[in-house]
Design an enzyme around this catalytic site. Structure first.
Site: not given
Length: 643
Positions: A116, A284
């Protein structure tokens, strides 16, 4: 063209992907741990490969075993699903290095977004709005509240909200420990915690030729432990200007890493709805993808497969959105008791009035069927229920009605919480944010006893005991005691059936119309109420209510010593407090033992101040529900200080 596809996952998402594969004429390969040997996804697949062991670290997180399974089964493609290794660049690279097709973005794109902290830097360079990071070492009271987040992974693991500076160091240590345990990476960063913010995300789909679709927005603000519970599309109440900003930012994020396939760009929308900040990009398929499929009339898994095969997205863009969709995640957990995961046999899971053929107004995605066992080893989600309708109000009403009437017989679930959430005035008015459950959980989980349901349980039990069902003949006075689950309230039912009808203590105006083992009909003040009844051992399900039949004489051996710390669920001890040993003095509320169950970490705290007189917990030990972990003895009230 792909002819055989292995899903490197389990449960609901594996079943979901298999469904699309069957429609496309692609053979399916499942993998399974020993605990999943008879799971639904294994039964539905054309071929299955065993992964020896039970723990995820030994099975579904072993990329080498998964690639070997694909080769052994003759698969030519691998779909990672979500969770496990779905965002692991090394696994994606191993799949392609083995000559197999990877259903997802490139390893390089995954790598760019995996951390992140790295992703935020990349997004800053691309001009996507961000929250300014905060250095925990130099944080002051002016920086509070802070949100600590694991740089790797997601799903709420390694996340902590810090509201007091004195708690920062301890919470930081806990976040680092949990992140390292969950993801093998203890990197944690801090950023401002936005009170009453909304979690809004944009679904993207991209091909290998530079086309990027943005498929509307989703709101995922209703969360527990930073994990989503209810999601919907489109996100309600956003201005056209903000929607445009989100689409542009999501497109920029996808283009910044040459993205291909399905992905989701997540944002935090500040209170007031005029500012949005980039959170992360999930490389995803998301758990909540069905709401986007419902609104756009698309099969995102089919698009993933086609783009992986090299097909371009249609040049005229996606179809226009239609209506509103809402999804609820049905978990085996007890929201009233710190969301404790539940295990056991799922005797029945059935929705009412599921349509056959056409575009379903209700959709059930699940990895379970009647008689399957919910184990301690994996996520507690039983199913996702999705409703689609022309308007948000209709979709919400339809979903609440379906859940309210569903047959969910087995471990305790969050079904009642979902129904109450969907019918809450703030939710129906779209006044939603990530603090919804912080504010409303007590009222949403307050016991709602229905004494008539307990009476119906007793009458159905009596009918079951009579050959041929209920007979309208006199009976002796009966007393039956039930405990409602999971709130623990006790119902003592005293009744007698005579030729004049039912005489039940506390129910003077109730008339019995019918009593059979599976259905009871009672009339109250001229209103006929019908109760569906199902019994499994000592458990009785009456509509949405669950009761445990109590014996007349409780077993005295079930009592425990005062100060005993019992495991509230089956799980694994991941750590104990530093220096904790028999003889140690502990303070009331002090965290002593950490249990991990179903991907969630739970703290066991001292029930009172005193001395630790027994310690049976050790890191790595697996325990069953009710296992004695430790004993804290309080000082005697008449104890005198040493002279």
């Amino acid at each position: 063209m792909i002819t055989s596809l292995l899903v490197a996952n389990r449960g609901e998402i594996a079943c979901r992907i298999f469904r699309t594969c069957r429609e496309l004429g692609i053979s399916t390969v499942a993998v399974h741990s020993d605990a999943d040997a008879d799971a639904l996804h294994v039964r539905e697949a054309d071929t299955a490969v065993r992964l020896p062991g039970t723990a995820p670290a030994d099975t579904y997180l072993r990329g080498d075993l998964l690639v070997a399974a694909a080769r052994a089964a003759g698969a030519d493609a691998v779909h990672p699903g979500y969770g496990f290794l779905s965002e692991n660049a090394a696994f994606a690279r191993a799949v392609t290095d083995a000559g197999l097709t990877w259903i997802g973005p490139s390893a390089e794109a995954i790598e760019s977004m995996a951390s992140k902290t790295r992703a935020k830097k990349l997004m800053a360079d691309a001009g996507v709005p961000l929250l300014a990071p905060v250095d925990p070492d130099t944080a002051t009271a002016a920086d509070l509240p802070l949100l600590l987040k694991a740089a790797a992974g997601g799903g709420g693991r390694g996340m902590r909200v810090v509201r007091e500076l004195s708690c920062l160091e301890g919470e930081l240590e806990a976040a680092v420990a949990e992140a390292r345990s969950a993801f093998g990476d203890g990197e944690v960063f801090a950023e401002p915690y936005v009170e009453r913010g909304r979690h809004v995300e944009v679904q993207v789909m991209a091909d290998a030729y530079g086309t990027v679709w943005t498929l509307g927005t989703r709101d995922c603000s209703l969360q527990r432990r930073h994990q989503k519970v209810i999601e919907e599309a489109p996100a309600p109440g956003l201005s056209d200007a903000l929607r445009r900003t989100l689409r542009e930012a999501a497109t920029a994020a996808a283009r910044a890493v040459d993205y291909q396939g399905a992905g989701t760009v997540e944002f935090l929308v500040a209170e007031g709805g005029d500012r949005a900040y980039f959170l992360e990009m999930n490389t995803r398929l998301q758990v909540e993808h069905p709401v986007t499929e419902a609104v756009f009339g698309l099969d995102l898994v089919a698009l993933q497969i086609r783009t992986a095969e090299g097909a371009p997205l249609p040049p005229d863009g996606p179809p226009p959105p239609n209506g509103h969709a809402v999804e609820a995640r049905l978990y085996a957990e007890d929201p009233a008791h710190d969301w404790a995961p539940q295990t056991g046999v799922l005797h029945r899971l059935r929705l009412p009035d599921l349509p056959v053929g056409g575009a379903p107004a209700l959709r059930l995605d699940t990895g379970y069927t009647d008689g399957d066992t919910v184990s301690v080893h994996y996520d507690p989600m039983l199913a996702k229920v999705i409703a689609h309708a022309p308007t948000r109000a209709e979709a919400v009403r339809k979903l609440a009605h379906a859940l309210d009437r569903a047959h969910v017989h087995g471990p305790a679930t969050n079904r009642d919480l979902l129904v109450r959430s969907l019918r809450h005035p703030d939710f129906t008015a779209a006044r939603i944010d990530t603090g919804f459950y912080d504010r409303h959980l007590p009222e949403l989980t307050a016991p709602a006893p229905d004494p008539l349901a307990a009476l119906a349980a007793a009458l159905a039990d009596a009918a079951r005991a009579r050959i041929g069902g209920w007979r309208n003949v006199p009976s002796q006075p009966q007393t039956k005691t039930y405990r409602s689950e999971p709130d623990g309230a006790t119902h003592e039912i005293r009744y007698r059936v005579t030729r004049d009808g039912l005489h039940a203590e506390g129910f003077p105006d109730v008339r019995l119309h019918r009593a059979a083992p599976d259905r009871v009909a009672l009339e109250v003040d001229g209103v006929l109420r019908k109760f569906d009844v199902a019994v499994y051992g000592d458990r009785t399900h009456v509509g949405p209510h669950t009761f445990t039949r109590l014996p007349r004489f409780p077993d005295p051996t079930t009592r425990t010593a005062p100060g005993s710390l019992l495991a509230p669920m089956p799980g694994t001890v991941v750590r104990v407090a530093e220096g904790l040993a028999v003889g140690a003095e502990v303070a009331a509320g002090q965290p002593l033992i950490w249990l991990e169950a179903m991907k969630m970490e739970h703290r066991i705290t001292a029930p009172a101040s005193g001395t630790l007189t027994a310690l049976h917990a050790a890191p790595g030990r697996q325990v069953e529900v009710g296992a004695l972990l430790a004993v804290v003895r309080e000082p005697a009230e008449d104890a005198l200080p040493d002279a």
